[in-house]
Design an enzyme around this catalytic site. Sequence first.
Site, PDB file in Angstrom:
ATOM      1  N   LYS A  21     -37.563  22.415 -12.995  1.00  0.00           N
ATOM      2  CA  LYS A  21     -37.387  23.246 -11.802  1.00  0.00           C
ATOM      3  C   LYS A  21     -38.586  24.156 -11.524  1.00  0.00           C
ATOM      4  CE  LYS A  21     -32.408  22.731 -12.268  1.00  0.00           C
ATOM      5  NZ  LYS A  21     -32.006  21.770 -11.269  1.00  0.00           N
ATOM      6  N   TYR A  74     -24.777  21.023 -19.033  1.00  0.00           N
ATOM      7  CA  TYR A  74     -25.373  19.787 -18.528  1.00  0.00           C
ATOM      8  C   TYR A  74     -26.848  19.820 -18.887  1.00  0.00           C
ATOM      9  CZ  TYR A  74     -26.941  16.314 -15.053  1.00  0.00           C
ATOM     10  OH  TYR A  74     -27.496  15.225 -14.430  1.00  0.00           O
ATOM     11  N   ASP A 118     -32.065  24.913 -23.558  1.00  0.00           N
ATOM     12  CA  ASP A 118     -32.317  24.201 -22.309  1.00  0.00           C
ATOM     13  C   ASP A 118     -32.520  25.259 -21.231  1.00  0.00           C
ATOM     14  OD1 ASP A 118     -32.146  23.049 -19.838  1.00  0.00           O
ATOM     15  OD2 ASP A 118     -30.403  21.799 -20.282  1.00  0.00           O
TER      16      ASP A 118
HETATM   17  N1  HOZ Z   1     -29.458  19.739 -12.035  1.00  0.00           N
HETATM   18  C1  HOZ Z   1     -28.946  20.305 -10.816  1.00  0.00           C
HETATM   19  C2  HOZ Z   1     -28.016  21.417 -11.087  1.00  0.00           C
HETATM   20  N2  HOZ Z   1     -26.844  21.065 -11.740  1.00  0.00           N
HETATM   21  C3  HOZ Z   1     -28.289  19.339  -9.944  1.00  0.00           C
HETATM   22  C4  HOZ Z   1     -29.268  18.465  -9.345  1.00  0.00           C
HETATM   23  C5  HOZ Z   1     -28.653  17.143  -9.117  1.00  0.00           C
HETATM   24  O1  HOZ Z   1     -27.858  16.705  -9.954  1.00  0.00           O
HETATM   25  O2  HOZ Z   1     -28.990  16.586  -8.091  1.00  0.00           O
END
Ligand code: HOZ
Length: 428
Positions: free
Chosen positions: A267, A144, A239
Amino acid sequence: MKYQRSSQLFKQAQAVIPGGVNSPVRAFKAVGGTPIFVDKAEGAYLYDVDGNRLIDYINSWGPMILGHAYKPVVDAVIEKAKKGTSFGMPTAIETKIAELAISMVPNIDKIRFVNSGTEACMSAVRLARGYSGREKIIKFSGCYHGHSDSFLIQAGSGAVTFGSPNSPGVTQGTAKDTLLAPYNNLESVKEIFQANPGEIAAIIVEPVAGNMGCIPPVSGFLEGLRALCDTHDTVLIFDEVMTGFRLDKGGVQSLYGICADIVCFGKVIGGGLPVGAFAASGEIMKHLAPEGPVYQAGTLSGNPLAMAAGHALLTALNSDDDVYQRLAMKTNYLHQGISKALKSHHIPHSINSVGSMISVHFSEAPVTDFKTAALGNNKRFKQFFHGMLNAGIYIAPSAFESWFITDALSYEDLDFTIAAVETVASSL
Ligand code: HOZ
């Protein structure tokens, strides 16, 4: 535990916010029940609006590596806020955090700050396309890279949790330029190169995957991607939104000694404020506007509060020689403890961990890609999630997410968690 106030707030929110949340994984749809509304957080703990205290294993999905309300970060934000919150003009703190990040991460000369990991990955791909003059990219199923169109194709995280890894709204025209390979499968990447000679602009990969649970790269996978990119003049994008400044000061590039061409961050780099970034050599970055023709912009990019928070957190990480070792030791302690507890109750499971990322899959087969991640027993995961929550422990409300360990966790917290797993496992 009681969640009366959370339930009321959730009802109220659903009337005015789609699904009652501003990001789908928060809605608890995959596990059922009411999402918990937070009042405040400190160190390793969340305090919800009903007065419950929870040990937090999500930590805002990664940023809170040294714990919630970390004083140097909070102080830096307060001091900056007193001077104004946004100018849409350059400030010195942007250069300060850029210099610090570049000094910590190998192979990057320049960095551009944006507002989220999604923006970072989206912009990195545009830059790779502009730089290479090619259009197609390779991504891995279950990885993702945020919610921009090119990536919502067999995506992990919330996209797969809610059963729409290929989202409606992404045009076929966009989707055709994203070519898919299974994670950890070099052969299939080779085949894609053979079938699309001279057409691949970039490979984008989570060098340690975190959005189908935590999945480490098998030996030779990242090295093989590097070699293929060199052979085919393709840009290798790491990423590192999850892994950057979390698994090592220099991220996965330093941890495994592999060079990427473009690296994406999010993050931790924002210390809990909305920040993303992408970075590369001067040779690649000179294609970015205003130096070059590849356009990318943002009113709040490099926001002073966000830069101050990120700078304070990176400074703390950079000046602590043992922090990554401490985090890995805590994670390993938890890994062993959970494994022992589940084994003692004959619960089939597979646990992956790297540095301070860990996930528990309820299946016996080793989890090495999306296909094996999807074999997990979801019903059991739901029971496990709610059992842990009742014991005062907050883990990700989806089997397709990693847990993020914070240095604020004490060994008492870890023992308490392992004891809770033992109790919950006896009821599974
Ligand atoms: N990107 C985060 C971990 N997969 C999830 C945060 C979200 O989608 O709220």
